[in-house]
Design a protein around this motif. Sequence first.
Motif, PDB file in Angstrom:
ATOM      1  N   LEU A 122       3.318  -0.489  -6.376  1.00  0.00           N
ATOM      2  CA  LEU A 122       3.421  -1.944  -6.477  1.00  0.00           C
ATOM      3  C   LEU A 122       4.633  -2.324  -7.329  1.00  0.00           C
ATOM      4  O   LEU A 122       5.388  -3.246  -6.982  1.00  0.00           O
ATOM      5  CB  LEU A 122       2.140  -2.511  -7.086  1.00  0.00           C
ATOM      6  N   TYR A 123       4.818  -1.621  -8.422  1.00  0.00           N
ATOM      7  CA  TYR A 123       5.970  -1.883  -9.295  1.00  0.00           C
ATOM      8  C   TYR A 123       7.280  -1.565  -8.578  1.00  0.00           C
ATOM      9  O   TYR A 123       8.257  -2.336  -8.667  1.00  0.00           O
ATOM     10  CB  TYR A 123       5.853  -1.047 -10.566  1.00  0.00           C
ATOM     11  N   ARG A 124       7.331  -0.445  -7.841  1.00  0.00           N
ATOM     12  CA  ARG A 124       8.550  -0.076  -7.111  1.00  0.00           C
ATOM     13  C   ARG A 124       8.873  -1.110  -6.035  1.00  0.00           C
ATOM     14  O   ARG A 124      10.037  -1.437  -5.807  1.00  0.00           O
ATOM     15  CB  ARG A 124       8.378   1.308  -6.468  1.00  0.00           C
ATOM     16  N   CYS A 125       7.848  -1.628  -5.375  1.00  0.00           N
ATOM     17  CA  CYS A 125       8.058  -2.674  -4.379  1.00  0.00           C
ATOM     18  C   CYS A 125       8.664  -3.907  -5.046  1.00  0.00           C
ATOM     19  O   CYS A 125       9.587  -4.539  -4.501  1.00  0.00           O
ATOM     20  CB  CYS A 125       6.727  -3.019  -3.708  1.00  0.00           C
ATOM     21  N   TYR A 126       8.145  -4.252  -6.199  1.00  0.00           N
ATOM     22  CA  TYR A 126       8.652  -5.397  -6.962  1.00  0.00           C
ATOM     23  C   TYR A 126      10.125  -5.209  -7.329  1.00  0.00           C
ATOM     24  O   TYR A 126      10.935  -6.130  -7.192  1.00  0.00           O
ATOM     25  CB  TYR A 126       7.796  -5.555  -8.222  1.00  0.00           C
ATOM     26  N   ILE A 127      10.485  -3.995  -7.753  1.00  0.00           N
ATOM     27  CA  ILE A 127      11.869  -3.705  -8.135  1.00  0.00           C
ATOM     28  C   ILE A 127      12.793  -3.735  -6.921  1.00  0.00           C
ATOM     29  O   ILE A 127      13.875  -4.333  -6.948  1.00  0.00           O
ATOM     30  CB  ILE A 127      11.952  -2.330  -8.834  1.00  0.00           C
ATOM     31  N   ILE A 128      12.377  -3.076  -5.846  1.00  0.00           N
ATOM     32  CA  ILE A 128      13.226  -2.982  -4.654  1.00  0.00           C
ATOM     33  C   ILE A 128      13.457  -4.349  -4.025  1.00  0.00           C
ATOM     34  O   ILE A 128      14.511  -4.618  -3.428  1.00  0.00           O
ATOM     35  CB  ILE A 128      12.606  -1.990  -3.641  1.00  0.00           C
ATOM     36  N   TRP A 129      12.510  -5.251  -4.172  1.00  0.00           N
ATOM     37  CA  TRP A 129      12.660  -6.610  -3.653  1.00  0.00           C
ATOM     38  C   TRP A 129      13.314  -7.537  -4.674  1.00  0.00           C
ATOM     39  O   TRP A 129      13.167  -8.768  -4.588  1.00  0.00           O
ATOM     40  CB  TRP A 129      11.312  -7.168  -3.221  1.00  0.00           C
TER      41      TRP A 129
ATOM     42  N   ALA B  76      -0.965  -7.184  -4.679  1.00  0.00           N
ATOM     43  CA  ALA B  76      -1.601  -7.101  -6.000  1.00  0.00           C
ATOM     44  C   ALA B  76      -3.078  -7.464  -5.918  1.00  0.00           C
ATOM     45  O   ALA B  76      -3.918  -6.830  -6.571  1.00  0.00           O
ATOM     46  CB  ALA B  76      -0.887  -8.031  -6.979  1.00  0.00           C
ATOM     47  N   ILE B  77      -3.424  -8.466  -5.103  1.00  0.00           N
ATOM     48  CA  ILE B  77      -4.830  -8.855  -4.929  1.00  0.00           C
ATOM     49  C   ILE B  77      -5.616  -7.717  -4.274  1.00  0.00           C
ATOM     50  O   ILE B  77      -6.737  -7.387  -4.689  1.00  0.00           O
ATOM     51  CB  ILE B  77      -4.934 -10.140  -4.089  1.00  0.00           C
ATOM     52  N   ILE B  78      -5.020  -7.099  -3.250  1.00  0.00           N
ATOM     53  CA  ILE B  78      -5.670  -5.967  -2.577  1.00  0.00           C
ATOM     54  C   ILE B  78      -5.825  -4.795  -3.540  1.00  0.00           C
ATOM     55  O   ILE B  78      -6.853  -4.100  -3.541  1.00  0.00           O
ATOM     56  CB  ILE B  78      -4.867  -5.544  -1.335  1.00  0.00           C
TER      57      ILE B  78
ATOM     58  N   THR C  13      -7.302   0.608  -0.095  1.00  0.00           N
ATOM     59  CA  THR C  13      -6.144   1.380  -0.557  1.00  0.00           C
ATOM     60  C   THR C  13      -5.164   1.634   0.576  1.00  0.00           C
ATOM     61  O   THR C  13      -3.947   1.477   0.411  1.00  0.00           O
ATOM     62  CB  THR C  13      -6.603   2.725  -1.159  1.00  0.00           C
ATOM     63  N   VAL C  14      -5.685   2.024   1.734  1.00  0.00           N
ATOM     64  CA  VAL C  14      -4.820   2.271   2.884  1.00  0.00           C
ATOM     65  C   VAL C  14      -4.145   0.973   3.330  1.00  0.00           C
ATOM     66  O   VAL C  14      -2.953   0.952   3.646  1.00  0.00           O
ATOM     67  CB  VAL C  14      -5.627   2.890   4.043  1.00  0.00           C
ATOM     68  N   GLY C  15      -4.913  -0.131   3.340  1.00  0.00           N
ATOM     69  CA  GLY C  15      -4.316  -1.418   3.686  1.00  0.00           C
ATOM     70  C   GLY C  15      -3.211  -1.795   2.717  1.00  0.00           C
ATOM     71  O   GLY C  15      -2.140  -2.278   3.125  1.00  0.00           O
ATOM     72  N   PHE C  16      -3.456  -1.566   1.431  1.00  0.00           N
ATOM     73  CA  PHE C  16      -2.439  -1.821   0.405  1.00  0.00           C
ATOM     74  C   PHE C  16      -1.189  -0.984   0.674  1.00  0.00           C
ATOM     75  O   PHE C  16      -0.058  -1.492   0.626  1.00  0.00           O
ATOM     76  CB  PHE C  16      -3.022  -1.492  -0.970  1.00  0.00           C
ATOM     77  N   ASN C  17      -1.403   0.314   0.956  1.00  0.00           N
ATOM     78  CA  ASN C  17      -0.261   1.202   1.196  1.00  0.00           C
ATOM     79  C   ASN C  17       0.517   0.820   2.450  1.00  0.00           C
ATOM     80  O   ASN C  17       1.745   0.947   2.485  1.00  0.00           O
ATOM     81  CB  ASN C  17      -0.745   2.655   1.296  1.00  0.00           C
TER      82      ASN C  17
END
Length: 298
Positions: free
Chosen positions: A118-125, A136-138, A176-180
Motif C-alpha cells: 500500500l505504501y509503495r503504491c502511494y509512492i509510485i503514484w 486502504a479500506i480493503i 487480501t487477494v482483492g486488495f492485491n
Amino acid sequence: MASTELATERALYIGNTIATVIYGGIVFIYGYSTYLLMASRKPIPRRLFYISFGGLLLLLLTIASASNLAFGELMWIEQRNDPGGPPAFFAANLSAWYNVFGTAADTAANILTDGLLLYRCYIIWGSRLRVIVIPAIIFLGSTTMSVMMVIESAVPMSNIWQGLAARFGISWVALTVGFNIIVTGLITFRLLSIHHRVQSILSNEQKSVYTGAVAILAESALPFTVLGIVYIATYIKGIPSATAVGIVWGTFAVLTPQLIILRVASGVAWSKDTESSITQTTLHDSFSGSSNTIIKNA
C-alpha cells in the motif's frame, strides 16, 4: 485411508518442500539486502527500517515454517501409530498451540506485506492519497478478518478448512487477494504509462531498471497476486491442494517485500523523486535535442 486424506497429506508434504526451498532463497536475499543497506549512503533511519522490517518478516516466516514442519514430523513419525493414524492426528491437532502460533505468524507477515505494498503504491503514484483510499479500506477489512480467523482457529477442535474459522479465513484471503489485485493493477498501470511516456527518451538500461518487466513484477507483486487468486479458488472449493498452495502463498508473502527491499538496497526502487527525476531527464534531453537541430540547420 480415504483418497481425500491421502491427498491432503501429500499436499502438506509438497507445500512444505517447496516452501523450504523458497525460504532458503529469502534468507540469501535478506542477507544480501542487509549487506547493501549497511554499505549504502542512505539515511541511517531508512536503512534501519528496511533491515528491521525484512528481519521481522523473516522471523515470522521462520515461525510459520517451523510450525508446519513440526506438525508433519509429529503426524508422520512421532505419533503415526496413534489410534486413527495420521488422518486422525491431522483432524485433532489443527487447533494445537504451535499450529495457531504458526498461523498467527503467517497472517502477521501477510498484513505487513500488504501494508508495504500500500505504501509503495502511494509512492509510485506520486504520494496521491486519493489513489489508495479504496485499497486502504480493503486492507483494514482483511486485517480484521485475519485476526478473527486466528482467534477462531485457537478454539479446541477448530478447523481452518471448515466451520466458522474457514468462513473467516475465506473472507480474509478473498479481501487480501482483492486488495492485491487492485494494488497490482494500480502499480502496473502507473509504470506502464510512464514507460510509454518516456520510452523514446530514456536508454534501454534506464527503462529496464524503472519500467521494465522485472521492475513491474517486483514493484507490483504480480506473482504473489496470481498465486493468491489460485489459493482463494482452491480454498473456497475445499480441495486438498489448497494446503500446498496456502503454504507456498505464505512464503511469497515474505518473498515479495524482500524483493522490494533488495531493489531499495540496490538503489533502483521507486522513490518520491523518481518520477520527477525521469521527467526532468526527459525535458532536458528533449531541449538538448531541439538545440542541436537548430545548430545543425543554422
